[in-house]
Design a protein around this motif. Structure first.
Motif, PDB file in Angstrom:
ATOM      1  N   HIS A 156       0.861  -1.183   0.000  1.00  0.00           N
ATOM      2  CA  HIS A 156       0.000   0.000   0.000  1.00  0.00           C
ATOM      3  C   HIS A 156       0.898   1.233   0.000  1.00  0.00           C
ATOM      4  O   HIS A 156       2.054   1.175   0.418  1.00  0.00           O
ATOM      5  N   LYS A 251      -2.578   6.226   3.580  1.00  0.00           N
ATOM      6  CA  LYS A 251      -2.821   5.166   2.595  1.00  0.00           C
ATOM      7  C   LYS A 251      -3.930   5.566   1.617  1.00  0.00           C
ATOM      8  O   LYS A 251      -5.038   5.914   2.020  1.00  0.00           O
ATOM      9  N   THR A 254      -4.028   0.340  -2.383  1.00  0.00           N
ATOM     10  CA  THR A 254      -3.634  -0.960  -1.843  1.00  0.00           C
ATOM     11  C   THR A 254      -3.791  -2.004  -2.944  1.00  0.00           C
ATOM     12  O   THR A 254      -4.801  -2.016  -3.662  1.00  0.00           O
TER      13      THR A 254
END
Length: 357
Positions: A156, A251, A254
């Motif tokens: 990620h 993040k 992913t």
């Protein structure tokens, strides 16, 4: 002398046979019909040979493959799959990867941290525009070997700044310097064209599997492992941000890469139409043409009566034909030699000398 005379006689007999046949074709309807049918059959055989030879030649210019399967090789592949190097790049012109993290997660394992490295990659888009992207690469040394189809490289990454509408692109490859010589040449570097990359949308988890084809040709094995996007799911709403409140490195993308289903498609080089097959087909067709010719001659003569006894137009070359002498070649001249009635030339009398006086 004997060999020369025999050859002369043989040539004379052959010339006589040819002359007789030509005369028969010119004056006998039955012989003309047989000659016409023979010519048509020969021409058909020649045309068929040319057609089949061209088909065989055209087939040999192209490589053809047939599906094959080897259970032992399949099992070995499943237990010993070399995972590719993975490069991922944000498509945003202003953002760079930040906060990226990758794990190697064998089946039943919580995962181990993987080393990553930064690099710049030139990629050409579908419209021909060439751009340089700030990217991250993992497993460049090809050190990861999977023994199960569910083993994954899990990554990620965040960004320095968030721009709406831009995605992450992912490429798999096998560096030649790390032993990736068993794949096609274009797979030994990150894909030079954007069409060879897999896209990952913002706030999405994207699963990627490696679909592998094996081509056997020219005595070598050529592997074609290509990434294919599979299931994708959105990240939790709580993990999402807007460009205004986005904390750098949080993040955004992913993805995971696996060898699932752990199988490959095997292709064996084969010849669709070989020369031996061509000669077999031509031989069978010539056999059929010969039978058609024989049946045609028999049917024609049975229906017309040509060549039967009592017909005026039967072959003029038959032994009892009165006109045979008109079209036959006279036999070659041979010297009968001296006889009693004709002793032949005599030597001149010897002239007298002084002794005769």
């Amino acid at each position: 002398l004997v060999r020369e005379r025999g050859a002369r006689v043989s040539r004379g007999g052959m010339s006589e046979a040819v002359a007789n046949w030509v005369a028969a074709v010119q004056h006998d309807r039955g012989t003309r019909a047989k000659a016409a049918l023979a010519f048509a059959a020969g021409l058909a055989g020649f045309v068929l040979f040319c057609v089949e030879a061209s088909r065989s030649t055209a087939s040999g210019r192209q490589a053809h493959f047939a599906r094959a399967w080897d259970s032992r090789e399949e099992h070995a592949f499943h237990n010993d799959f070399v995972m590719p190097a993975v490069t991922f790049c944000p498509t945003s012109p202003t953002a760079e990867p930040q906060g990226f993290f990758c794990l190697w997660k064998p089946k039943g394992d919580t995962g181990q941290h993987l080393d990553t490295e930064r690099e710049f990659v030139d990629v050409t888009s579908a419209d021909g525009t060439r751009k340089t992207y700030n990217c991250v690469t993992v497993n460049r040394e090809l050190a990861l070997v999977s023994d199960n189809s569910t083993n994954t490289i899990h990554c990620h990454t965040g960004l320095t700044t968030l721009d709406d509408g831009y995605a992450l692109m992912v490429s798999t490859w096998y560096p030649a310097a790390s032993g990736g010589n068993w794949v096609f040449d274009f797979l030994r570097q990150p894909a030079p064209f954007q069409l060879g990359w897999v896209g990952v949308n913002q706030w999405t988890w994207q699963d990627i599997s490696m679909k592998v084809d094996l081509f056997h040709y020219d005595g070598h094995d050529h592997w074609l492992p290509m990434p294919h996007a599979q299931f994708s799911k959105p990240l939790h709403t709580a993990d999402r941000h807007t460009p205004a409140d986005y904390p750098p490195g949080a993040k955004v993308f992913t993805f995971s890469i696996s060898p699932y289903p752990g199988m490959y498609v095997e292709w064996q080089q084969t010849t669709l139409y070989s020369r031996n097959q061509m000669f077999g087909v031509v031989g069978g067709l010539v056999f059929l043409i010969t039978w058609v010719y024989a049946l045609s001659v028999a049917g024609l003569f049975a229906l017309t009566g040509w060549g039967s006894e009592g017909e005026e137009n039967r072959s003029i070359l038959a032994p009892d034909s009165e006109d045979r002498s008109k079209y036959s070649t006279p036999p070659p001249y041979t010297d009968p030699g001296p006889s009693a009635d004709d002793p032949g030339p005599q030597p001149p009398p010897s002239s007298g000398g002084y002794g005769s006086l």
